[in-house]
Structures are given as structure tokens and as C-alpha cells.
Design a protein around this motif. Structure first.
Motif, short mmCIF file in Angstrom:
data_model
loop_
_atom_site.label_atom_id
_atom_site.label_comp_id
_atom_site.label_asym_id
_atom_site.label_seq_id
_atom_site.Cartn_x
_atom_site.Cartn_y
_atom_site.Cartn_z
N ILE A 146 0.87 -1.18 0.00
CA ILE A 146 0.00 0.00 0.00
C ILE A 146 0.90 1.23 0.00
O ILE A 146 1.78 1.35 0.86
CB ILE A 146 -0.87 0.05 1.27
CG1 ILE A 146 -1.57 -1.29 1.53
CG2 ILE A 146 -1.85 1.22 1.21
CD1 ILE A 146 -2.79 -1.53 0.72
N ILE A 153 3.23 1.94 3.30
CA ILE A 153 2.76 1.71 4.66
C ILE A 153 3.36 0.38 5.12
O ILE A 153 2.84 -0.69 4.81
CB ILE A 153 1.22 1.69 4.73
CG1 ILE A 153 0.66 3.06 4.34
CG2 ILE A 153 0.75 1.30 6.14
CD1 ILE A 153 -0.81 3.24 4.58
N GLY A 155 3.90 -0.44 8.33
CA GLY A 155 3.20 -0.89 9.54
C GLY A 155 4.11 -1.03 10.73
O GLY A 155 5.32 -1.19 10.59
N VAL A 156 3.51 -0.99 11.93
CA VAL A 156 4.32 -1.04 13.15
C VAL A 156 4.84 -2.44 13.46
O VAL A 156 5.76 -2.61 14.24
CB VAL A 156 3.57 -0.48 14.39
CG1 VAL A 156 3.45 1.03 14.27
CG2 VAL A 156 2.21 -1.11 14.55
N HIS A 157 4.24 -3.48 12.84
CA HIS A 157 4.76 -4.83 12.99
C HIS A 157 5.24 -5.36 11.64
O HIS A 157 5.23 -6.57 11.38
CB HIS A 157 3.70 -5.77 13.56
CG HIS A 157 2.93 -5.19 14.69
ND1 HIS A 157 1.74 -4.51 14.50
CD2 HIS A 157 3.20 -5.13 16.01
CE1 HIS A 157 1.31 -4.09 15.67
NE2 HIS A 157 2.16 -4.44 16.59
N SER A 159 3.78 -5.43 9.00
CA SER A 159 2.72 -6.23 8.37
C SER A 159 1.76 -5.39 7.54
O SER A 159 0.68 -5.86 7.18
CB SER A 159 1.94 -7.00 9.45
OG SER A 159 2.81 -7.81 10.22
N GLY A 160 2.15 -4.15 7.23
CA GLY A 160 1.33 -3.34 6.35
C GLY A 160 1.24 -4.01 4.99
O GLY A 160 2.21 -4.61 4.53
N GLY A 161 0.09 -3.94 4.34
CA GLY A 161 -0.06 -4.53 3.01
C GLY A 161 -0.17 -6.04 3.00
O GLY A 161 -0.04 -6.65 1.94
N GLU A 162 -0.43 -6.67 4.15
CA GLU A 162 -0.61 -8.13 4.16
C GLU A 162 -2.03 -8.48 3.69
O GLU A 162 -2.81 -9.15 4.37
CB GLU A 162 -0.32 -8.71 5.56
CG GLU A 162 1.14 -8.77 5.90
CD GLU A 162 1.94 -9.80 5.08
OE1 GLU A 162 1.35 -10.53 4.27
OE2 GLU A 162 3.18 -9.83 5.25
N ILE A 163 -2.29 -8.02 2.49
CA ILE A 163 -3.61 -8.12 1.88
C ILE A 163 -4.06 -9.58 1.73
O ILE A 163 -5.25 -9.88 1.84
CB ILE A 163 -3.54 -7.42 0.51
CG1 ILE A 163 -3.43 -5.92 0.70
CG2 ILE A 163 -4.72 -7.80 -0.36
CD1 ILE A 163 -3.09 -5.16 -0.57
N ASN B 244 -4.63 -5.80 8.84
CA ASN B 244 -3.70 -6.51 7.95
C ASN B 244 -3.29 -5.63 6.76
O ASN B 244 -2.31 -5.92 6.09
CB ASN B 244 -4.33 -7.81 7.44
CG ASN B 244 -4.53 -8.82 8.55
OD1 ASN B 244 -4.05 -8.63 9.66
ND2 ASN B 244 -5.26 -9.88 8.26
N THR B 245 -4.03 -4.57 6.54
CA THR B 245 -3.71 -3.63 5.46
C THR B 245 -2.81 -2.49 5.94
O THR B 245 -1.82 -2.18 5.29
CB THR B 245 -5.02 -3.05 4.86
OG1 THR B 245 -5.85 -4.13 4.45
CG2 THR B 245 -4.73 -2.15 3.66
N VAL B 246 -3.16 -1.87 7.09
CA VAL B 246 -2.40 -0.69 7.52
C VAL B 246 -1.53 -0.92 8.75
O VAL B 246 -0.68 -0.10 9.07
CB VAL B 246 -3.31 0.54 7.75
CG1 VAL B 246 -4.09 0.89 6.50
CG2 VAL B 246 -4.26 0.32 8.93
N ASP B 247 -1.76 -2.01 9.48
CA ASP B 247 -0.90 -2.42 10.61
C ASP B 247 -0.60 -1.26 11.56
O ASP B 247 0.55 -0.86 11.73
CB ASP B 247 0.39 -3.03 10.05
CG ASP B 247 1.29 -3.61 11.14
OD1 ASP B 247 0.82 -3.77 12.28
OD2 ASP B 247 2.46 -3.91 10.84
N ALA B 248 -1.66 -0.73 12.18
CA ALA B 248 -1.52 0.40 13.11
C ALA B 248 -1.20 -0.10 14.52
O ALA B 248 -1.28 -1.29 14.80
CB ALA B 248 -2.81 1.23 13.12
#
Lengths: 321, 321
Positions: A146, A153, A155-157, A159-163, B244-248
Motif C-alpha cells: 500500500i 505503509i 506498519g508497526v509490525h 505487516s502493512g499490506g498483508e492483503i 492486515n492492510t495498515v498495521d496500526a
């Protein structure tokens, strides 16, 4: 001196490398085998020596290598220093950035390979000139990246974009590689697509691929058309959900299944449009990835470019001001 | 001179205003009625005159009003100038920013009210000190705001965070206010929750509220528990998909339904954890919004603060360096 960078895409069988200038021109492209023995411990050394050879070569050519970008098949720690894990390579907490920087004295930027492909498509591919996009690869699994305001993005872990792991609803129970039940990947990957088709066939032992299903659907086979419709429904609703969350300019589909072209994209667009927020409907682009296997090396270089504050606007954007 | 700002939250019946300093201290809070006659054309004038009165008051108090932030019940154009539409106010392409700036010569920042509430919870509420969060309000409808790296994802069509319109899968067909079928809002809003309970009861004419269902569930009523489980399943899977998309770092739940506290949050957390990507599971926070109706005015002020480059780090963060 011409400023150049090395873009690297580490895969499970080969490591692709390319020498790319600030305008995105590829000057040289090569690959070396991925040595996964000893938990992939030799990979950094192999990369270092391949870069060293290239640097020696370049010395005769009035060019200077200013940075390295590396796409890795796994999550990168939020500080950008470490590959958290890369199952296919045997890596766990691999400090790849410092390992290479220490030997070469050239700055290195690490990023996840799906995020690299997303940036590549934004810089030189399907989403050229856009600043926000949702990138999805439909291959053996489902990956994604993303990009919002030109930035991944992560992500903090990491894991951003784990679509691929967005949960979908089904009467069936498909166990995902991640351990969860009914992740999008179990339905919308090439494997998921084949599985859906198998469930519709009386003879479960038939062997076929996703390409076969697209061929059968084209020849008006009703089961193949049904399998495609099921796959597209899951994928389209998930994409609509993502877009209603991040509202990007473009959705780019890559990976093996995207090879089907409009046979996939046309029904997919229709499904997305049925489920997307009305203000977005008709105002976003759905397109097929353009860079194929080169997306990752382009994106890795772009990621380095945007990290280097010493470059001019022209140099970081490729726009001749 | 003490630097202060005015935070404004425009609602369908009242406009809430507050005088807030750079540390987030509220010095005065008041409200004026929302005049929706003549397609809400008098609202800007009402706001201007209320601010002018406040400015006159402040002149005697050694304080200076440096900016105004306004949360609006509708999307804001990506350039931040115009309210695209606000159905409850009768607005369509309302140039609210320039209208107020012209009269008062004070800079104005506009933002969507759900995004304002999200920023408010980040600045002074449940997600204090975090830089990324998913904020969801469960009221008559379902609204949301996504914050990544301290900034709201407004989206290219001002539809970022339209979480209420993520499509869900159901045998039922519930038509959403937006015209789509089976948006999350039709199941996870207070109205959707009541509707789900109604479908489980033999007598469809019984009148009750979401609060009643929580009470019945607490008293071990099996239908109420089932309605809660259905609602939580839809909501939890949607939240897992967003994460899972933005991982906040955090998910904050506000709005009427959040008043149920752990009766909602406990089963919701369990559902999210069943569907979220393993690397995130156990490493994010799910919490209840803390600022209630004040979240919007806090967030509107915070939005102004982060737009003002002339302020010091201490002034924009409230952190005493």
C-alpha cells in the motif's frame, strides 16, 4: 560522474541485480543464484562480491554508485535495519543493511519485495505519476503493498499490506499458510483458484493450472466460469474494502493470475464497483502491472532514491525541472 | 501572550466550540445551535460571529487566537479548502475555509468529523502518544478515521476511513444508506445490531435499543448473545482486514455501542485475534474511546497545530522538551 544505484531483488532461487540511474534507466542487469545453504548465511557475501565486481567495472566508466536498494521476501523491521524473517532463505533477524554497508561503505535501503514491486510500478510502471496505490500480486500466494503520499505503509509490525491475509467469509474452511482460516490468499491466489475449480468438478484428481481454467472459461465452460466468478467475488470485495479504507488513486494487479489480462480485470472491476464507496466508484483506475519481474529492482532503487536527502528534486523524481 | 486555538465540531443540531491552548488544555467550551435553514448558509456567519465575540473577550486576557480547526460531518476536498458535501447541513461544495479566513484573518483547517475524533483520541485520549491508529465509531452508522505516521489518510476522493462501507458477506441483503448492499454499517452500527436481534425474535414488532440487547446478553439471554456474536463477527473480521492492510498500533472504538465497554470489547478482541495476521496478534491494543463528544474539538485543534509551521516542537506536540 553519472550517479547510479544498484537495485536488488532477492528471490528463493535467484538474486536479480541491476545498475540503474536516477532517471530509472537500466544500464546493466544480471543475476546470481540464491545460496540457501547454511540458513542463507552466504547470501550477504555473495551480494557484496557481486557489487564489488560491478564497482570495479564502473570505475572505467565515469560513473559512481551512490546507493543500494534491496527487496527481500520477508518483513523488514520498522527501523529498516533488519530482515525480521525470510522463510524461503532461512533468515531470522538478519542485519542485512549493516552487513553490506560495513563492507562497501555505500548506503543500503531494505524493503519487503511486495512493497518494492509496488514502488516500482509507481515509479516506472502501471501507476507512473501517481502518489497512492494499492498493489496486489496474485501468484502462489497473494501479496500486497500500500502506497500513500508516495510512501509505503510498512506498519508497526512490518505487516502493512498483508492483503493476502484479509479474512473472507465462507462456508468452507481453508487453512492458510499463516495458520488462520479463510484468508483471502486461500481463495484468490492461483492455488486458491485451482482449489475452487476442483471443488466444482466431479473428478477431484484431474490435474490443471490457473491458465487452464481461464482457457476453459473463455471456451464458455460453465464450471470454469463459476470458479472465476467465485474468485473474483472474494477478491473484488476485499479490494473494495481496502479502497474504502485508504482511498488510493489506483489498484495495480500483478503476479501470475494477472497474465489473464481483461479475462480477470473486467469481471474484477465490475465486482469492485458493486462494493466500493460511491464517491470512489468510477474515479479510480484498475490496471495490470507492467514491469513483471523487474518491478522489484526498480522499486528497490526508488526506495533508495527517496531516502537520499543529498539528491536534487530532479534526481529523486526523474522529472527534468 | 498565551497562544490559543478554537476547536469546532459542527453537528446536525449543535455546533460545539472550545478555546484550547497548545498543550490541549480547554479554557472555555460553549455551543451554538446549528441553523440548517436555507441549506445551512447561515452556519459560517454564526461561527464567525461566535469567534469574534471570543476574540474580543480574549483581548483582555493576554492571549492570542492563532488558528481555528473545524470538524465537519462530511468529506473535505483533498486540497483542504471545501466541504464536498454535508447532507445533514444541506451543504454542497461549501468553501468554509476561505469564508471564515476572509472575515477573521485567522488560518482555518478543515477536516472530516470522524478524522477529527481519531486525531483527538491520538492527542489527548485513548491512543495518547501513538502515531498510528484505526478509529471506529459505532453509532447510528459506522464511521472511521485511519491515522498513519501521525497523519490522517483522507484519500484522493476524501473517502479514506470509510470503514462503515467495507462490504461484508451475508445470505441476507441489507441496503445501506450509500446505496450499496451489505456494508459493514448495516450490521455493526447500533441500528444494524438491533436489526440482527429483531431477526432472531419471533415477534418483529418489539421495540428495544442496543443497550437493551447488551442488558439481555448480560442476563444470559441466548438470542441476545447470538445477536452480539453475529455483530462482533462482522466487525472483528473487518477490523482484522483493516489491520492486515495498515498495521496500526492501536484500534480505538467510540460511538454509542462502545458504551457497553468490555461486554463489547472482550468478544471483539477475541474475534479480531482469530482473524488478524499472526505477526500483529497480541501486539496491538484495542481500546475504548475516552474523550466522548469532545474528541472532535480536540482533533480539530490538533489538526491546526500540525499544520502551523511557525510553532515550536514543544508547541505542536505538547511535550515539554
Amino acid at each position: 560522474m553519472i550517479k547510479q544505484m544498484i537495485g536488488i531483488d532477492i528471490g528463493g532461487t535467484a538474486i536479480k541485480l541491476a545498475l540503474i540511474d536516477v532517471y530509472g534507466e537500466i544500464h546493466k542487469k544480471w543475476q546470481i543464484p540464491t545460496n540457501i545453504s547454511d540458513n542463507g548465511r552466504k547470501i550477504p557475501t555473495d551480494i557484496i562480491s557481486s557489487i564489488q565486481h560491478t564497482i570495479l567495472d564502473q570505475k572505467h566508466q565515469e560513473s559512481e554508485i551512490i546507493g543500494v536498494g534491496i527487496g527481500v521476501p520477508g518483513p523488514i523491521s520498522p527501523d529498516g535495519q533488519t530482515v525480521v524473517r525470510a522463510v524461503n532463505l532461512g533468515w531470522e533477524d538478519m542485519p542485512l543493511k549493516s552487513a553490506i554497508e560495513k563492507e562497501l561503505d555505500i548506503p543500503v535501503v531494505l524493503l519487503n519485495d511486495a512493497n518494492a514491486a509496488a514502488l516500482g510500478e509507481m515509479w516506472k510502471g502501471a501507476a507512473r505519476g501517481k502518489a497512492s496505490l494499492v498493489f496486489i500480486t496474485l501468484g502462489t500466494g497473494v501479496g500486497g503493498g500500500i502506497i500513500i503520499d508516495g510512501k509505503v505503509i510498512n506498519g508497526v509490525h512490518s505487516s502493512g499490506g498483508e492483503i493476502g491475509h484479509i479474512p473472507v467469509y465462507s462456508e468452507e474452511k481453508r487453512v492458510c499458510g499463516c495458520g488462520n482460516i479463510n484468508c483471502l490468499e486461500t481463495f484468490a491466489s492461483a492455488n486458491g483458484f485451482v482449489k475452487t475449480m476442483k471443488m466444482l468438478l466431479p473428478d477431484k484428481t484431474t490435474k490443471f493450472t490457473a491458465v487452464d481454467i481461464f482457457d476453459w472459461a473463455k471456451a464458455d465452460d460453465s464450471k470454469a466460469k463459476e470458479a472465476l466468478a467465485i474468485t473474483v467475488t472474494y477478491l473484488g470485495k476485499a479490494i473494495a474494502g481496502i479502497m474504502n479504507t485508504v482511498d488510493a488513486e489506483e489498484v495495480v494487479i500483478g503476479g501470475g493470475l494477472s497474465g489473464a489480462g481483461t479475462a480477470l480485470l473486467k469481471p474484477l472491476k465490475e465486482q469492485i464497483d458493486r462494493s466500493i464507496f460511491p464517491a470512489i466508484r468510477g474515479n479510480y483506475k484498475l490496471s495490470r502491472a507492467q514491469l513483471g519481474n523487474d518491478a522489484g529492482i526498480y522499486g528497490a532503487v526508488y526506495s533508495y532514491l527517496s531516502s537520499d536527502d543529498s539528491l536534487t528534486f530532479e534526481e529523486t523524481t526523474g522529472i527534468n525541472a
